[in-house]
Write a protein that holds these residues in place. Structure first.
Motif, short mmCIF file in Angstrom:
data_model
loop_
_atom_site.label_atom_id
_atom_site.label_comp_id
_atom_site.label_asym_id
_atom_site.label_seq_id
_atom_site.Cartn_x
_atom_site.Cartn_y
_atom_site.Cartn_z
N TYR A 146 -106.70 -7.41 -31.49
CA TYR A 146 -107.50 -8.63 -31.51
C TYR A 146 -106.67 -9.82 -31.03
O TYR A 146 -105.56 -10.07 -31.50
N VAL A 147 -107.24 -10.54 -30.06
CA VAL A 147 -106.74 -11.84 -29.61
C VAL A 147 -107.97 -12.68 -29.33
O VAL A 147 -108.89 -12.22 -28.65
N ALA A 148 -108.04 -13.89 -29.87
CA ALA A 148 -109.21 -14.74 -29.67
C ALA A 148 -109.46 -14.96 -28.18
O ALA A 148 -108.52 -15.12 -27.40
N GLY A 152 -107.06 -8.46 -27.11
CA GLY A 152 -105.93 -8.46 -26.19
C GLY A 152 -105.97 -7.26 -25.27
O GLY A 152 -105.92 -7.38 -24.05
N THR A 153 -106.05 -6.08 -25.87
CA THR A 153 -106.21 -4.84 -25.13
C THR A 153 -107.23 -3.98 -25.88
O THR A 153 -107.45 -4.16 -27.08
N GLY A 154 -107.82 -3.04 -25.18
CA GLY A 154 -108.77 -2.15 -25.84
C GLY A 154 -109.28 -1.08 -24.91
O GLY A 154 -109.33 -1.27 -23.68
N GLU A 155 -109.63 0.06 -25.50
CA GLU A 155 -110.14 1.18 -24.71
C GLU A 155 -111.02 2.04 -25.60
O GLU A 155 -110.66 2.31 -26.76
N GLY A 156 -112.17 2.46 -25.07
CA GLY A 156 -113.06 3.29 -25.86
C GLY A 156 -114.23 3.79 -25.03
O GLY A 156 -114.29 3.59 -23.81
N THR A 157 -115.16 4.43 -25.70
CA THR A 157 -116.36 4.95 -25.05
C THR A 157 -117.57 4.72 -25.94
O THR A 157 -117.46 4.64 -27.17
N LEU A 158 -118.72 4.60 -25.30
CA LEU A 158 -120.00 4.51 -25.99
C LEU A 158 -120.92 5.58 -25.40
O LEU A 158 -121.14 5.60 -24.19
N VAL A 159 -121.42 6.45 -26.26
CA VAL A 159 -122.26 7.57 -25.81
C VAL A 159 -123.62 7.48 -26.50
O VAL A 159 -123.69 7.29 -27.72
N TRP A 160 -124.67 7.62 -25.71
CA TRP A 160 -126.03 7.69 -26.24
C TRP A 160 -126.50 9.12 -26.08
O TRP A 160 -126.83 9.56 -24.98
N ASN A 161 -126.50 9.87 -27.18
CA ASN A 161 -126.89 11.27 -27.16
C ASN A 161 -128.39 11.43 -27.42
O ASN A 161 -128.99 10.62 -28.13
#
Length: 253
Positions: A146-148, A152-161
């Protein structure tokens, strides 16, 4: 005399540790500044291990929250909690993962997994046409700092099954919808695609720290696209040479 001082020091250390270890979370919450829109009810246990029977955010009931401090994280300069949340949630959200604070990177989350029925999300969105959604949305945040104002950095996935949409014009079976999520210096980006026998699509979007956004997308009717919905495509104009209907949006929240 030296022995008395040693025993006194040992007593003070163990007494202080026992106080800290047994510090009730209800008292700790009272000392924290008020966060507008956040309401934690029924907190039990200590700041190291405990639960809250109900957490509300912006009037949404997020259900029960459990936390357990990971003592091994101290050896790497972090304070880390394993959390579980969502039981009893009005939105039927469920999740678990690790959140913490690092001396180098500040607040962070990792291996955080959350799921929510797609129907619950669509209920929160104002759409010009009534649409019912089926399936489950699953968010996987592999890591994020977290950085306002965002991160700051982030990585992920969102899946709609098992994704499916129903509207007065017809029903669409979308198949799995997969989107990659990334963040760097509070610039959020996502890109994804889906393909089924009825329709295929791809999209990308970017959200800047100043809340400006841009989004591009296209969809293409496939062989089994419902005939009654195909008749409604005229108002979108003509597709490109690949048969894709394109969209390009820019604005600010």
């Amino acid at each position: 005399m030296k022995r008395a001082v040693l025993y006194t020091g040992i007593f003070v250390v163990f007494f202080s540790l026992s106080l800290v270890m047994g510090l009730p979370v209800s008292w700790a919450l009272q000392q924290l500044p008020t966060v507008r829109g956040l309401d934690i009810q029924g907190a039990h246990g200590s700041i190291w291990q405990g639960d809250a029977t109900n957490v509300r955010w912006q009037r949404q009931n997020l259900g029960e929250l459990n936390w357990d401090f990971q003592w091994s994280s101290l050896f790497t300069g972090k304070a880390e909690f394993a959390v579980r949340f969502g039981r009893g949630s009005a939105m039927d959200v469920r999740g678990r993962g690790l959140i913490g604070y690092s001396l180098n990177d500040g607040p962070y989350a990792k291996n955080l997994v959350a799921s929510i029925p797609a129907a619950k999300v669509f209920e929160q969105v104002q759409l010009p046409v009534p649409i019912d959604a089926e399936g489950q949305l699953e968010l996987n945040i592999r890591h994020a700092t977290y950085v306002a104002p965002w991160c700051g950095t982030g990585e992920g996935t969102l899946v709609w099954n098992a994704s499916r949409l129903q509207s007065p014009m017809g029903e669409l079976d979308l198949g799995p919808v997969i989107a990659d999520l990334n963040c760097k210096d509070s610039v959020l980006t996502t890109s994804g695609e889906q393909k089924s026998k009825q329709v295929s699509a791809a999209f990308s979007a970017e959200l800047m720290p100043n809340q400006r956004y841009s989004a591009k997308a296209w969809f293409k009717p496939e062989a089994e696209f419902p005939a009654n919905m195909r008749d409604q495509l005229n108002w979108l104009g003509n597709p490109n040479v690949k048969g894709q209907y394109e969209f390009d949006y820019k604005g600010r929240f």
